[in-house]
Design a protein around this motif. Structure first.
Motif, PDB file in Angstrom:
ATOM      1  N   ALA A 102       8.265  10.223 -15.671  1.00  0.00           N
ATOM      2  CA  ALA A 102       9.631   9.969 -16.105  1.00  0.00           C
ATOM      3  C   ALA A 102      10.576  11.124 -15.804  1.00  0.00           C
ATOM      4  CB  ALA A 102       9.654   9.683 -17.609  1.00  0.00           C
ATOM      5  N   GLY A 103      10.052  12.347 -15.806  1.00  0.00           N
ATOM      6  CA  GLY A 103      10.884  13.525 -15.601  1.00  0.00           C
ATOM      7  C   GLY A 103      11.038  13.860 -14.128  1.00  0.00           C
ATOM      8  N   PRO A 104      11.424  15.123 -13.849  1.00  0.00           N
ATOM      9  CA  PRO A 104      11.579  15.556 -12.452  1.00  0.00           C
ATOM     10  C   PRO A 104      10.293  15.357 -11.669  1.00  0.00           C
ATOM     11  CG  PRO A 104      12.461  17.180 -13.972  1.00  0.00           C
ATOM     12  CD  PRO A 104      11.730  16.173 -14.806  1.00  0.00           C
ATOM     13  N   GLY A 105      10.435  14.993 -10.408  1.00  0.00           N
ATOM     14  CA  GLY A 105       9.269  14.716  -9.574  1.00  0.00           C
ATOM     15  C   GLY A 105       8.339  15.909  -9.454  1.00  0.00           C
ATOM     16  N   SER A 106       7.065  15.663  -9.545  1.00  0.00           N
ATOM     17  CA  SER A 106       6.062  16.695  -9.378  1.00  0.00           C
ATOM     18  C   SER A 106       4.800  16.007  -8.890  1.00  0.00           C
ATOM     19  CB  SER A 106       5.829  17.448 -10.691  1.00  0.00           C
ATOM     20  OG  SER A 106       5.060  18.602 -10.468  1.00  0.00           O
ATOM     21  N   TYR A 107       3.650  16.585  -9.119  1.00  0.00           N
ATOM     22  CA  TYR A 107       2.428  15.927  -8.687  1.00  0.00           C
ATOM     23  C   TYR A 107       1.255  16.428  -9.503  1.00  0.00           C
ATOM     24  CZ  TYR A 107       2.247  20.214  -5.878  1.00  0.00           C
ATOM     25  OH  TYR A 107       2.272  21.526  -5.474  1.00  0.00           O
ATOM     26  N   GLY A 108       0.260  15.560  -9.679  1.00  0.00           N
ATOM     27  CA  GLY A 108      -0.912  15.905 -10.460  1.00  0.00           C
ATOM     28  C   GLY A 108      -1.770  16.917  -9.737  1.00  0.00           C
ATOM     29  N   THR A 109      -1.966  18.084 -10.334  1.00  0.00           N
ATOM     30  CA  THR A 109      -2.606  19.189  -9.635  1.00  0.00           C
ATOM     31  C   THR A 109      -3.991  19.520 -10.154  1.00  0.00           C
ATOM     32  OG1 THR A 109      -0.407  20.113  -9.248  1.00  0.00           O
ATOM     33  CG2 THR A 109      -2.253  21.577  -8.871  1.00  0.00           C
TER      34      THR A 109
ATOM     35  N   ARG B 173       0.820  -1.205   0.000  1.00  0.00           N
ATOM     36  CA  ARG B 173       0.000   0.000   0.000  1.00  0.00           C
ATOM     37  C   ARG B 173       0.855   1.256   0.000  1.00  0.00           C
ATOM     38  NH1 ARG B 173      -4.719  -1.135   4.355  1.00  0.00           N
ATOM     39  NH2 ARG B 173      -3.063  -2.292   5.432  1.00  0.00           N
ATOM     40  N   PRO B 174       0.340   2.348  -0.590  1.00  0.00           N
ATOM     41  CA  PRO B 174       1.116   3.590  -0.629  1.00  0.00           C
ATOM     42  C   PRO B 174       1.447   4.078   0.778  1.00  0.00           C
ATOM     43  CG  PRO B 174      -0.772   3.723  -2.097  1.00  0.00           C
ATOM     44  CD  PRO B 174      -0.960   2.493  -1.272  1.00  0.00           C
ATOM     45  N   SER B 175       2.625   4.664   0.914  1.00  0.00           N
ATOM     46  CA  SER B 175       3.032   5.193   2.208  1.00  0.00           C
ATOM     47  C   SER B 175       2.256   6.467   2.531  1.00  0.00           C
ATOM     48  CB  SER B 175       4.533   5.480   2.198  1.00  0.00           C
ATOM     49  OG  SER B 175       4.843   6.399   1.156  1.00  0.00           O
ATOM     50  N   SER B 176       2.266   6.845   3.803  1.00  0.00           N
ATOM     51  CA  SER B 176       1.642   8.098   4.220  1.00  0.00           C
ATOM     52  C   SER B 176       2.405   9.260   3.606  1.00  0.00           C
ATOM     53  CB  SER B 176       1.657   8.205   5.750  1.00  0.00           C
ATOM     54  OG  SER B 176       0.912   7.157   6.335  1.00  0.00           O
ATOM     55  N   ARG B 177       1.656  10.279   3.184  1.00  0.00           N
ATOM     56  CA  ARG B 177       2.288  11.433   2.562  1.00  0.00           C
ATOM     57  C   ARG B 177       1.354  12.623   2.617  1.00  0.00           C
ATOM     58  NH1 ARG B 177       1.520   8.728  -2.506  1.00  0.00           N
ATOM     59  NH2 ARG B 177       2.655   7.063  -1.435  1.00  0.00           N
ATOM     60  N   HIS B 178       1.923  13.824   2.372  1.00  0.00           N
ATOM     61  CA  HIS B 178       1.088  14.992   2.172  1.00  0.00           C
ATOM     62  C   HIS B 178       0.337  14.788   0.863  1.00  0.00           C
ATOM     63  CE1 HIS B 178       2.616  17.666   5.341  1.00  0.00           C
ATOM     64  NE2 HIS B 178       3.806  17.145   5.106  1.00  0.00           N
ATOM     65  N   THR B 179      -0.978  14.890   0.913  1.00  0.00           N
ATOM     66  CA  THR B 179      -1.743  14.678  -0.312  1.00  0.00           C
ATOM     67  C   THR B 179      -1.906  15.955  -1.124  1.00  0.00           C
ATOM     68  OG1 THR B 179      -3.790  14.937   0.966  1.00  0.00           O
ATOM     69  CG2 THR B 179      -3.011  12.694   0.553  1.00  0.00           C
TER      70      THR B 179
ATOM     71  N   ALA C  46       3.942  11.124  -5.406  1.00  0.00           N
ATOM     72  CA  ALA C  46       3.985  11.140  -3.942  1.00  0.00           C
ATOM     73  C   ALA C  46       4.892  12.269  -3.489  1.00  0.00           C
ATOM     74  CB  ALA C  46       4.508   9.804  -3.417  1.00  0.00           C
ATOM     75  N   ARG C  47       4.331  13.179  -2.723  1.00  0.00           N
ATOM     76  CA  ARG C  47       5.089  14.332  -2.269  1.00  0.00           C
ATOM     77  C   ARG C  47       5.194  14.330  -0.749  1.00  0.00           C
ATOM     78  NH1 ARG C  47       6.921  18.994  -4.436  1.00  0.00           N
ATOM     79  NH2 ARG C  47       7.098  20.793  -3.064  1.00  0.00           N
ATOM     80  N   SER C  48       6.406  14.460  -0.243  1.00  0.00           N
ATOM     81  CA  SER C  48       6.657  14.559   1.205  1.00  0.00           C
ATOM     82  C   SER C  48       6.090  13.360   1.955  1.00  0.00           C
ATOM     83  CB  SER C  48       6.079  15.864   1.761  1.00  0.00           C
ATOM     84  OG  SER C  48       6.669  16.988   1.146  1.00  0.00           O
ATOM     85  N   VAL C  49       6.639  12.175   1.682  1.00  0.00           N
ATOM     86  CA  VAL C  49       6.160  10.963   2.340  1.00  0.00           C
ATOM     87  C   VAL C  49       6.633  10.917   3.797  1.00  0.00           C
ATOM     88  CG1 VAL C  49       6.156   9.715   0.149  1.00  0.00           C
ATOM     89  CG2 VAL C  49       8.121   9.505   1.690  1.00  0.00           C
ATOM     90  N   TYR C  50       6.034  10.017   4.543  1.00  0.00           N
ATOM     91  CA  TYR C  50       6.350   9.830   5.955  1.00  0.00           C
ATOM     92  C   TYR C  50       7.836   9.556   6.140  1.00  0.00           C
ATOM     93  CZ  TYR C  50       6.453   7.381  10.476  1.00  0.00           C
ATOM     94  OH  TYR C  50       6.746   6.965  11.747  1.00  0.00           O
ATOM     95  N   GLY C  51       8.455  10.348   6.992  1.00  0.00           N
ATOM     96  CA  GLY C  51       9.892  10.237   7.227  1.00  0.00           C
ATOM     97  C   GLY C  51      10.523  11.601   7.118  1.00  0.00           C
ATOM     98  N   THR C  52      11.356  11.792   6.113  1.00  0.00           N
ATOM     99  CA  THR C  52      12.033  13.072   5.930  1.00  0.00           C
ATOM    100  C   THR C  52      11.482  13.849   4.735  1.00  0.00           C
ATOM    101  OG1 THR C  52      13.796  12.033   4.625  1.00  0.00           O
ATOM    102  CG2 THR C  52      14.150  12.212   6.997  1.00  0.00           C
TER     103      THR C  52
END
Length: 201
Positions: free
Chosen positions: A84-91, A27-33, A51-57
């Motif tokens: 495939a490119g730099p990490g981002s998120y669907g907005t 299952r997906p880890s906890s993260r800021h949604t 996935a942005r800012s997952v549980y941990g650091t």
């Protein structure tokens, strides 16, 4: 199909390591949604697009995860292609169901593919969020204070992207609403577009 009301009610993952995209049970880890959760009726899935800012650091992952509300199960990791490119998120999601990132690439749930765009026109100025889909004009508009997350130059940044022409342009807003928006300095603003009144709220 319409968005169902059910959500995963199963027990939480028993093993929750830090800084991972998925827990050992898949299952997906906890993260800021933030704003990257979208209903995709074409595939009958809730999608978490990156996935942005997952549980941990607070590290990020370019993963896409789908939840099937009928089976009440998460799809296996890797079912959907990661960005495939730099990490981002669907907005924001357009009228055909494509889910766009602030960098103007999009994920197409129907094909499961990512498409990178190279728009002409003005370069983006600190585009992050909120982003709105204007269904009357088939455009995407980003209206934010600074970089959308309360950082960067202290100014209002507004960018318009026309989907049909692949043209991006900067917009200057005027009026009492603009003055109030500037005074409020809403670092983590949210909103939506209302086609009934042709207004961004």
């Amino acid at each position: 199909r319409t968005a169902p009301s059910g959500l995963d009610g199963s027990p939480t993952s028993t093993s929750r390591p830090l800084d991972v995209s998925h827990y050992p049970d898949g299952r997906p880890s906890s993260r800021h949604t933030y704003r990257h959760n979208h209903w995709a009726p074409a595939i009958n899935r809730y999608l978490m697009v990156c996935a942005r800012s997952v549980y941990g650091t607070a590290v990020n992952f370019a993963t896409v995860d789908g939840f099937d509300p009928v089976a009440n199960l998460w799809d296996a990791p890797g079912t959907w292609a990661g960005q495939a490119g730099p990490g981002s998120y669907g907005t924001v999601k357009d009228g055909s169901g494509k889910i766009y990132t602030p960098g103007l690439s999009y994920f197409n749930p129907s094909s499961g593919a990512w498409v990178g765009l190279a728009p002409s026109g003005a370069s983006a100025a600190h585009v992050r969020s909120p982003m709105f889909y204007d269904s009357l004009r088939n455009t995407i508009v980003c209206t934010q204070w600074a970089d959308g997350f309360n950082s960067g130059p202290a100014q209002v940044n507004v960018t318009r992207y026309d989907i049909a022409s692949n043209l991006r342009s900067a917009i200057a807003l005027v009026g009492s609403g603009m003055a109030q928006f500037s005074a409020d300095q809403p670092g983590y603003a949210g909103g939506d577009y209302c086609p009934d009144f042709d207004r961004f709220l």
